[in-house]
Design a protein around this motif. Sequence first.
Motif, PDB file in Angstrom:
ATOM      1  N   ASP A  88     -12.908 -31.509  16.675  1.00 25.84           N
ATOM      2  CA  ASP A  88     -13.998 -31.293  15.836  1.00 25.84           C
ATOM      3  C   ASP A  88     -15.341 -31.217  16.719  1.00 25.84           C
ATOM      4  O   ASP A  88     -15.226 -31.376  17.943  1.00 25.84           O
ATOM      5  CB  ASP A  88     -14.206 -32.667  14.841  1.00 25.84           C
ATOM      6  CG  ASP A  88     -14.564 -33.981  15.609  1.00 25.84           C
ATOM      7  OD1 ASP A  88     -15.717 -34.190  15.506  1.00 25.84           O
ATOM      8  OD2 ASP A  88     -13.552 -34.687  16.118  1.00 25.84           O
ATOM      9  N   PRO A  89     -16.405 -30.692  16.414  1.00 28.46           N
ATOM     10  CA  PRO A  89     -17.354 -30.438  17.017  1.00 28.46           C
ATOM     11  C   PRO A  89     -18.005 -31.830  17.757  1.00 28.46           C
ATOM     12  O   PRO A  89     -18.556 -31.604  18.759  1.00 28.46           O
ATOM     13  CB  PRO A  89     -18.436 -29.920  16.214  1.00 28.46           C
ATOM     14  CG  PRO A  89     -17.798 -29.334  15.016  1.00 28.46           C
ATOM     15  CD  PRO A  89     -16.337 -30.172  14.664  1.00 28.46           C
ATOM     16  N   GLU A  90     -17.913 -32.764  17.105  1.00 29.68           N
ATOM     17  CA  GLU A  90     -18.530 -34.273  17.736  1.00 29.68           C
ATOM     18  C   GLU A  90     -17.779 -34.842  18.748  1.00 29.68           C
ATOM     19  O   GLU A  90     -18.480 -35.211  19.739  1.00 29.68           O
ATOM     20  CB  GLU A  90     -18.828 -35.172  16.559  1.00 29.68           C
ATOM     21  CG  GLU A  90     -19.214 -36.420  16.993  1.00 29.68           C
ATOM     22  CD  GLU A  90     -19.517 -37.479  16.015  1.00 29.68           C
ATOM     23  OE1 GLU A  90     -19.843 -38.521  16.150  1.00 29.68           O
ATOM     24  OE2 GLU A  90     -19.292 -37.158  14.718  1.00 29.68           O
ATOM     25  N   HIS A  91     -16.515 -34.668  18.650  1.00 29.58           N
ATOM     26  CA  HIS A  91     -15.443 -35.172  19.581  1.00 29.58           C
ATOM     27  C   HIS A  91     -14.865 -34.409  20.539  1.00 29.58           C
ATOM     28  O   HIS A  91     -14.086 -34.983  21.300  1.00 29.58           O
ATOM     29  CB  HIS A  91     -14.538 -36.293  18.925  1.00 29.58           C
ATOM     30  CG  HIS A  91     -15.097 -37.227  17.962  1.00 29.58           C
ATOM     31  ND1 HIS A  91     -15.195 -36.894  16.627  1.00 29.58           N
ATOM     32  CD2 HIS A  91     -15.723 -38.414  18.232  1.00 29.58           C
ATOM     33  CE1 HIS A  91     -15.730 -38.369  15.950  1.00 29.58           C
ATOM     34  NE2 HIS A  91     -16.092 -38.798  16.902  1.00 29.58           N
ATOM     35  N   GLY A  92     -14.675 -33.165  20.331  1.00 33.58           N
ATOM     36  CA  GLY A  92     -13.857 -32.240  20.987  1.00 33.58           C
ATOM     37  C   GLY A  92     -12.368 -32.470  20.692  1.00 33.58           C
ATOM     38  O   GLY A  92     -12.087 -33.004  19.572  1.00 33.58           O
ATOM     39  N   VAL A 152      -6.545 -37.764  11.577  1.00 34.50           N
ATOM     40  CA  VAL A 152      -6.603 -36.656  10.654  1.00 34.50           C
ATOM     41  C   VAL A 152      -7.167 -36.878   9.489  1.00 34.50           C
ATOM     42  O   VAL A 152      -7.949 -36.361   8.691  1.00 34.50           O
ATOM     43  CB  VAL A 152      -5.225 -36.165  10.639  1.00 34.50           C
ATOM     44  CG1 VAL A 152      -4.827 -35.283   9.354  1.00 34.50           C
ATOM     45  CG2 VAL A 152      -4.632 -35.419  11.840  1.00 34.50           C
ATOM     46  N   LEU A 153      -6.801 -38.489   8.939  1.00 32.43           N
ATOM     47  CA  LEU A 153      -7.167 -38.651   7.624  1.00 32.43           C
ATOM     48  C   LEU A 153      -8.527 -39.087   7.547  1.00 32.43           C
ATOM     49  O   LEU A 153      -9.318 -38.642   6.736  1.00 32.43           O
ATOM     50  CB  LEU A 153      -6.366 -40.073   7.234  1.00 32.43           C
ATOM     51  CG  LEU A 153      -4.853 -39.687   7.012  1.00 32.43           C
ATOM     52  CD1 LEU A 153      -3.915 -41.079   6.913  1.00 32.43           C
ATOM     53  CD2 LEU A 153      -4.599 -38.805   5.721  1.00 32.43           C
ATOM     54  N   ALA A 154      -9.244 -39.543   8.908  1.00 35.89           N
ATOM     55  CA  ALA A 154     -10.651 -39.625   8.775  1.00 35.89           C
ATOM     56  C   ALA A 154     -11.507 -38.174   9.006  1.00 35.89           C
ATOM     57  O   ALA A 154     -12.567 -38.243   8.252  1.00 35.89           O
ATOM     58  CB  ALA A 154     -10.923 -40.285  10.282  1.00 35.89           C
ATOM     59  N   LEU A 155     -10.886 -37.323   9.489  1.00 32.58           N
ATOM     60  CA  LEU A 155     -11.398 -36.062   9.746  1.00 32.58           C
ATOM     61  C   LEU A 155     -11.520 -35.288   8.059  1.00 32.58           C
ATOM     62  O   LEU A 155     -12.352 -34.670   7.811  1.00 32.58           O
ATOM     63  CB  LEU A 155     -11.048 -35.266  10.639  1.00 32.58           C
ATOM     64  CG  LEU A 155     -11.168 -35.610  12.024  1.00 32.58           C
ATOM     65  CD1 LEU A 155     -10.438 -34.725  13.041  1.00 32.58           C
ATOM     66  CD2 LEU A 155     -12.758 -35.364  12.310  1.00 32.58           C
ATOM     67  N   LEU A 156     -10.436 -35.749   7.397  1.00 35.44           N
ATOM     68  CA  LEU A 156     -10.278 -35.005   6.121  1.00 35.44           C
ATOM     69  C   LEU A 156     -11.536 -35.524   5.176  1.00 35.44           C
ATOM     70  O   LEU A 156     -11.616 -34.876   4.200  1.00 35.44           O
ATOM     71  CB  LEU A 156      -8.744 -35.292   5.399  1.00 35.44           C
ATOM     72  CG  LEU A 156      -7.790 -34.592   6.248  1.00 35.44           C
ATOM     73  CD1 LEU A 156      -6.530 -35.027   5.558  1.00 35.44           C
ATOM     74  CD2 LEU A 156      -7.896 -32.826   5.749  1.00 35.44           C
ATOM     75  N   ASP A 157     -12.020 -36.605   5.463  1.00 34.07           N
ATOM     76  CA  ASP A 157     -12.999 -37.234   4.755  1.00 34.07           C
ATOM     77  C   ASP A 157     -14.302 -36.959   5.156  1.00 34.07           C
ATOM     78  O   ASP A 157     -15.275 -37.120   4.781  1.00 34.07           O
ATOM     79  CB  ASP A 157     -12.917 -38.747   4.239  1.00 34.07           C
ATOM     80  CG  ASP A 157     -11.932 -38.828   3.091  1.00 34.07           C
ATOM     81  OD1 ASP A 157     -11.650 -38.098   2.307  1.00 34.07           O
ATOM     82  OD2 ASP A 157     -11.379 -40.078   3.284  1.00 34.07           O
ATOM     83  N   LEU A 202      -8.160 -28.263   9.855  1.00 34.47           N
ATOM     84  CA  LEU A 202      -7.940 -29.490   8.663  1.00 34.47           C
ATOM     85  C   LEU A 202      -9.123 -29.315   7.335  1.00 34.47           C
ATOM     86  O   LEU A 202      -8.845 -29.592   6.193  1.00 34.47           O
ATOM     87  CB  LEU A 202      -8.129 -30.751   9.308  1.00 34.47           C
ATOM     88  CG  LEU A 202      -7.182 -31.201  10.295  1.00 34.47           C
ATOM     89  CD1 LEU A 202      -7.394 -32.434  11.078  1.00 34.47           C
ATOM     90  CD2 LEU A 202      -5.968 -31.452   9.439  1.00 34.47           C
ATOM     91  N   VAL A 203     -10.329 -29.159   7.920  1.00 36.27           N
ATOM     92  CA  VAL A 203     -11.517 -29.167   6.991  1.00 36.27           C
ATOM     93  C   VAL A 203     -12.543 -27.925   7.198  1.00 36.27           C
ATOM     94  O   VAL A 203     -12.625 -27.649   8.331  1.00 36.27           O
ATOM     95  CB  VAL A 203     -12.268 -30.546   7.021  1.00 36.27           C
ATOM     96  CG1 VAL A 203     -13.629 -30.290   6.092  1.00 36.27           C
ATOM     97  CG2 VAL A 203     -11.810 -31.773   6.857  1.00 36.27           C
ATOM     98  N   ARG A 204     -12.271 -26.934   6.217  1.00 37.29           N
ATOM     99  CA  ARG A 204     -13.142 -25.987   6.316  1.00 37.29           C
ATOM    100  C   ARG A 204     -14.436 -26.116   6.213  1.00 37.29           C
ATOM    101  O   ARG A 204     -15.055 -27.115   5.603  1.00 37.29           O
ATOM    102  CB  ARG A 204     -12.850 -24.611   5.397  1.00 37.29           C
ATOM    103  CG  ARG A 204     -11.256 -24.449   5.339  1.00 37.29           C
ATOM    104  CD  ARG A 204     -11.048 -23.385   4.366  1.00 37.29           C
ATOM    105  NE  ARG A 204      -9.641 -23.148   4.061  1.00 37.29           N
ATOM    106  CZ  ARG A 204      -9.124 -22.079   3.624  1.00 37.29           C
ATOM    107  NH1 ARG A 204      -9.958 -21.404   2.970  1.00 37.29           N
ATOM    108  NH2 ARG A 204      -7.698 -21.953   3.358  1.00 37.29           N
TER     109      ARG A 204
END
Length: 344
Positions: free
Chosen positions: A143-147, A116-121, A180-182
Motif C-alpha cells: 500500500d502507498p503508506e507502508h510499501g 490483509v484484513l486491516a487493509l480491507l477496512d 485488495l481495495v480499489r
Amino acid sequence: MKKLFSALSGGLAAGRAGVLCGVVASHGSTPRGAGAKMLVWEDGGALGTIGGGTVEYRAGQMARQLLRDGCSRFESYRLSAGESAGVGMICGGDVQVYFQCFDPADRAARETLDRVLALLDAPGPSWLVTAMTDTDWRMGTCDPEHGLLGLDVPPQRLEGLLGGEGILDQGEPVLFVEPLVRPGTVYLFGAGHVARELAHILAMTDFRVAVWDERPEEDWQDLFPEAARRCRGPFRGALERLGPLTAEDYVVIMTPGHQADYEVLAQALRTPAKYIGCIGSRRKTALTRERLLADGFTEAEIGRVNAPIGLPIGGKTPAEVAVSAAAQLIACRSGRLAALTGKE
C-alpha cells in the motif's frame, strides 16, 4: 473478498488447514477472470467461487488432494464448448488456477492475513502480492503508506503491476498481483432499509462503504457489519467533518427526509466526487433541481446528480431499489455509466 479472508484467518486460528484456489490467468470466454477465489477446507466445505461448473468441480477435487499432500501447485483447465454445455454452460476458454495450501502453523501467513484484513477496512488502495512456485508460495501486502511488506521484491519489479486488475507476471519468481481495495469509498448518507440492503450488496462487490446517520448509534450501527466506517452526526456539514472527498469517491444520499437529502446534496456538489446519487421520486427530483438552481448551482453541476438513483429495472422493495443503485455504482466504477444513462 473480506468475507473469504476473514473465514480463512478464523479457520487457521482454529487449527483448520485450507486451500485457496485462485484464478491467476484466463483466456477466451470463461466464467470468472483473474482474481476469482474459492476457499476449500479439509472437511470438504467451501466458500467463494471460481466460476462454477467443470472448472470449480475439478478444482475442488484437486484442493482436497493437495490438502492431504500438504503442497501447492499450478493447474490449467481447458473449457471446451462441448464440455461447458455438458454442465449447462456455454463458455469456452483456458483458466490457470493456483492452489495455495495454508497450514495453521504458518505464522507468517497468518500475520499477512491480519494485514490483509486491516487493509480491507482502510481508505486507500492496496494490493496482495503472491510469489508462487509449483510447490510453495510467499505472500505480502503493498500500500502507498507502508510499501511492500512480507516479500523481498525489488520495487521496480512492481512497477506497472499495481493496477485495478489481477496480473500474473512470469518473472523469477512468478508473481500474482491483485488489488485488495480499489481507490474510492462509497459514502452512504442515511441508515434506513434501502441503505442496509445497499451496503450489503456493495460489500459483496468489493466497494468500501462508510455510513453516516444522525440518529443515536444504538438505533442503526449494528445493522451495517460490513461497513468500514460508521459515523454519527448532523447531516449539515457532514462532508466537512469526513474530510476531503476525492475524484474516486461516491456519494449516495438516502436520508430520512427531504431537507437532509438536500443538505447533503448541496455539500456533495462542491466536491469532485466521481458519483453522486440521490433516492426519491421524479417529483422530488424536479423540486430539488429547482431549489439547487435558486441557490446558485448551474445546470452542469446539477447534471452530475443521478436522481432518482439507480438503473430503471422496475423494482419497488428496499432490496430491489438497492440492486438498481448498486448496478449503477458498478457501471460507474467500470466506466459504463455513460453508455447506460448518458452520464459520465
